[in-house]
Design an enzyme around this catalytic site. Structure first.
Site, PDB file in Angstrom:
ATOM      1  N   PRO A   1      52.133  18.568  49.526  1.00  0.00           N
ATOM      2  CA  PRO A   1      52.576  18.569  48.128  1.00  0.00           C
ATOM      3  C   PRO A   1      51.892  19.684  47.330  1.00  0.00           C
ATOM      4  O   PRO A   1      50.690  19.904  47.467  1.00  0.00           O
ATOM      5  CB  PRO A   1      52.154  17.191  47.604  1.00  0.00           C
ATOM      6  CG  PRO A   1      51.245  16.604  48.625  1.00  0.00           C
ATOM      7  CD  PRO A   1      51.467  17.312  49.908  1.00  0.00           C
TER       8      PRO A   1
ATOM      9  N   CYS B   1      51.844  21.139  43.404  1.00  0.00           N
ATOM     10  CA  CYS B   1      52.218  21.097  41.983  1.00  0.00           C
ATOM     11  C   CYS B   1      52.673  22.469  41.522  1.00  0.00           C
ATOM     12  O   CYS B   1      52.009  23.469  41.802  1.00  0.00           O
ATOM     13  CB  CYS B   1      51.012  20.736  41.125  1.00  0.00           C
ATOM     14  SG  CYS B   1      50.681  18.998  41.087  1.00  0.00           S
TER      15      CYS B   1
ATOM     16  N   ALA C   1      52.945  16.150  43.565  1.00  0.00           N
ATOM     17  CA  ALA C   1      52.488  14.977  42.811  1.00  0.00           C
ATOM     18  C   ALA C   1      53.436  14.758  41.636  1.00  0.00           C
ATOM     19  O   ALA C   1      53.488  15.566  40.712  1.00  0.00           O
ATOM     20  CB  ALA C   1      51.071  15.210  42.314  1.00  0.00           C
TER      21      ALA C   1
ATOM     22  N   GLN D   1      55.525  12.834  46.728  1.00  0.00           N
ATOM     23  CA  GLN D   1      54.201  12.265  46.486  1.00  0.00           C
ATOM     24  C   GLN D   1      54.217  11.553  45.135  1.00  0.00           C
ATOM     25  O   GLN D   1      54.450  12.183  44.103  1.00  0.00           O
ATOM     26  CB  GLN D   1      53.133  13.367  46.491  1.00  0.00           C
ATOM     27  CG  GLN D   1      51.726  12.786  46.469  1.00  0.00           C
ATOM     28  CD  GLN D   1      50.659  13.858  46.419  1.00  0.00           C
ATOM     29  OE1 GLN D   1      50.738  14.797  45.627  1.00  0.00           O
ATOM     30  NE2 GLN D   1      49.635  13.721  47.239  1.00  0.00           N
TER      31      GLN D   1
ATOM     32  N   TYR E   1      42.502  11.624  41.588  1.00  0.00           N
ATOM     33  CA  TYR E   1      43.505  11.023  40.713  1.00  0.00           C
ATOM     34  C   TYR E   1      43.346   9.494  40.727  1.00  0.00           C
ATOM     35  O   TYR E   1      42.430   8.962  41.379  1.00  0.00           O
ATOM     36  CB  TYR E   1      44.904  11.523  41.094  1.00  0.00           C
ATOM     37  CG  TYR E   1      44.992  13.015  40.802  1.00  0.00           C
ATOM     38  CD1 TYR E   1      44.903  13.469  39.480  1.00  0.00           C
ATOM     39  CD2 TYR E   1      45.064  13.959  41.813  1.00  0.00           C
ATOM     40  CE1 TYR E   1      44.911  14.838  39.191  1.00  0.00           C
ATOM     41  CE2 TYR E   1      45.070  15.325  41.532  1.00  0.00           C
ATOM     42  CZ  TYR E   1      44.983  15.755  40.214  1.00  0.00           C
ATOM     43  OH  TYR E   1      44.974  17.099  39.922  1.00  0.00           O
TER      44      TYR E   1
ATOM     45  N   ARG F   1      47.859   9.655  50.942  1.00  0.00           N
ATOM     46  CA  ARG F   1      46.934  10.800  51.010  1.00  0.00           C
ATOM     47  C   ARG F   1      45.581  10.348  50.464  1.00  0.00           C
ATOM     48  O   ARG F   1      45.485   9.859  49.340  1.00  0.00           O
ATOM     49  CB  ARG F   1      47.445  11.996  50.214  1.00  0.00           C
ATOM     50  CG  ARG F   1      46.437  13.150  50.210  1.00  0.00           C
ATOM     51  CD  ARG F   1      46.972  14.448  49.657  1.00  0.00           C
ATOM     52  NE  ARG F   1      47.414  15.331  50.737  1.00  0.00           N
ATOM     53  CZ  ARG F   1      47.504  16.662  50.659  1.00  0.00           C
ATOM     54  NH1 ARG F   1      47.214  17.286  49.532  1.00  0.00           N
ATOM     55  NH2 ARG F   1      47.907  17.369  51.682  1.00  0.00           N
TER      56      ARG F   1
ATOM     57  N   LEU G   1      43.480  25.077  54.927  1.00  0.00           N
ATOM     58  CA  LEU G   1      43.284  26.347  55.644  1.00  0.00           C
ATOM     59  C   LEU G   1      43.748  26.278  57.090  1.00  0.00           C
ATOM     60  O   LEU G   1      43.044  26.706  58.003  1.00  0.00           O
ATOM     61  CB  LEU G   1      41.837  26.821  55.517  1.00  0.00           C
ATOM     62  CG  LEU G   1      41.465  27.314  54.099  1.00  0.00           C
ATOM     63  CD1 LEU G   1      40.017  27.755  54.037  1.00  0.00           C
ATOM     64  CD2 LEU G   1      42.393  28.420  53.637  1.00  0.00           C
TER      65      LEU G   1
ATOM     66  N   GLY H   1      49.861  24.162  52.873  1.00  0.00           N
ATOM     67  CA  GLY H   1      50.177  24.441  51.478  1.00  0.00           C
ATOM     68  C   GLY H   1      50.326  25.926  51.209  1.00  0.00           C
ATOM     69  O   GLY H   1      51.432  26.475  51.208  1.00  0.00           O
ATOM     70  N   ARG H   2      49.192  26.594  51.044  1.00  0.00           N
ATOM     71  CA  ARG H   2      49.237  27.984  50.578  1.00  0.00           C
ATOM     72  C   ARG H   2      49.919  28.923  51.565  1.00  0.00           C
ATOM     73  O   ARG H   2      50.648  29.828  51.153  1.00  0.00           O
ATOM     74  CB  ARG H   2      47.818  28.453  50.238  1.00  0.00           C
ATOM     75  CG  ARG H   2      47.313  27.790  48.954  1.00  0.00           C
ATOM     76  CD  ARG H   2      45.824  27.900  48.800  1.00  0.00           C
ATOM     77  NE  ARG H   2      45.117  27.109  49.798  1.00  0.00           N
ATOM     78  CZ  ARG H   2      43.789  27.024  49.889  1.00  0.00           C
ATOM     79  NH1 ARG H   2      43.042  27.689  49.018  1.00  0.00           N
ATOM     80  NH2 ARG H   2      43.226  26.281  50.816  1.00  0.00           N
TER      81      ARG H   2
END
Ligand code: FMN
Length: 361
Positions: free
Chosen positions: A25, A27, A61, A103, A186, A234, A305, A327-328
């Protein structure tokens, strides 16, 4: 040559993911109308990763209620207009052969902040600027953010209902997989950690009390959506802080969550305590996933990573995780899965036909 494990399908309940390269996920802080309704950006952002061969694409999210959003530009899933807008995105993910996940999130004491980009302001958005009073397990602030109000028992009932309604709406939108956000400091993580939860009622103190809110939500969602829908959680496996949440507690609660109806655990770390020391490098959270998976005998994914095909294959082939989340690297290269299939020599039948002429030979 045998198919790499990374490209072997994984079935959870009624849903089969075509491979084990999954989109974490992410944002986007992009809903400038502030109504939580996704539009073209999300179609392209998530759609390109599905066209790029990912097995599962998990949307960011997404607020289960307006006050559960991190910022007022987050996505939402608390009304019908949001459901229709998500359906357009989900249909496209399905057309591309990916499973679609969402999510479900409540930001608790980390809600009502300025979007990460587009403004020169950071931290809590004041009520005068359109922000709102946050709630948390206790009135302990996160860093310099405004202090939350400790949730009342009525607030907690509403949170359970909001998550459950959001789950039902997500299924109506066509999502295949639900993920509860109990990580990164969160709301659900705030309840789990003794550093953010000092309640003295049945939601604070011993581990079973701190886990009660999460487990109630898992139980309620499983009852509401039936037994076909994969439900992920998660977790941050550690607060990286003395006396905080850690991997042993994560493994225990993952086992309880499985018994309550959750299927799969997406293991991240951190986010609840500011200024902690963590060592970050390639695959730095994989050992946490491996610990939770082996200790609780649950299925897990690793994230953080993971950027190379060989590295991802090694993580699943060594049994440290059942899938990888990325992700990235996915944002840099939405077609990572197609490239990984080439690099690992996997046979796949889901190159988009429009792109077939671009295949590596
Ligand atoms: C732009 C951005 C947005 C993110 N949004 C979320 C989110 O909505 N929910 C979440 O659990 N993690 C979020 N994360 C964390 C990622 O899911 C992921 O765990 C993290 O980036 C580490 O994986 P990576 O090294 O592959 O990027 C976000 C990370 C980035 C960079």
């Amino acid at each position: 040559m045998a198919q790499p494990l990374l490209f072997t399908p994984l079935t959870i309940r009624s849903v089969t993911m075509r491979n084990r390269i999954w989109v974490a996920p992410l944002c986007q802080y992009t809903i400038t109308a502030k109504d939580g309704v996704v539009g073209d950006w999300h179609l392209v952002h998530l759609g390109s990763m599905a066209a790029g061969g990912a097995g599962l694409v998990i949307a960011e999210a997404t607020g289960v209620s307006p006050e559960g959003r991190i910022s007022d530009e987050d996505t939402g899933i608390w009304n019908d207009a949001q459901v229709s807008a998500w359906t357009r995105v989900v249909d496209f993910l399905h057309e591309q052969g990916a499973a679609a996940g969402i999510q479900l999130a409540h930001a608790g004491r980390k809600a009502s902040v300025w979007p990460e980009w587009g403004y020169d302001k950071h931290g809590t958005m004041a009520i005068a600027d359109g922000g709102w009073q946050t709630i948390g397990p206790s009135n302990i602030p996160f860093g310099e953010y405004s202090a939350p109000v400790a949730a009342t028992v009525d607030d907690i009932e509403k949170i359970v209902t909001d998550f459950t309604d959001a789950a039902v709406r997500s299924i109506a939108a066509g999502f295949d997989v639900l993920e509860l956000h109990a990580a990164h400091g969160y709301l659900l993580h705030q309840f789990l950690s003794p550093l953010s939860n000092v309640r003295t009622d049945e939601y604070g103190g011993p581990l079973e009390n701190r886990a009660r809110l999460l487990l109630r939500i898992v139980t309620a969602i499983r009852a509401a959506v039936g037994d076909q829908v994969p439900l992920f959680v998660r977790f941050s496996a550690t607060d990286y802080a003395e006396g905080g949440w850690d991997q042993e507690q994560t493994a225990t609660v993952a086992g309880w969550a499985r018994d309550a109806g959750a299927d799969f655990f997406d293991i991240s770390t951190g986010g609840n305590i500011l200024g902690v020391k963590m060592s970050v490098g390639p695959g730095y959270q994989v050992p946490f996933a491996a610990f939770v998976g082996s200790t609780a005998a649950v299925d897990v994914s690793a994230v953080g990573l993971i950027t190379e095909a060989e590295q991802a294959e090694q993580i699943v082939a060594s049994g440290q995780a059942d899938a990888v989340m990325m992700g990235r690297e996915m944002m840099r290269d939405p077609h990572f899965a197609l490239r990984a299939a080439h690099e690992l020599g996997a046979e796949i039948d889901y190159w988009p036909k429009q792109y077939l002429r671009a295949r590596w030979r």
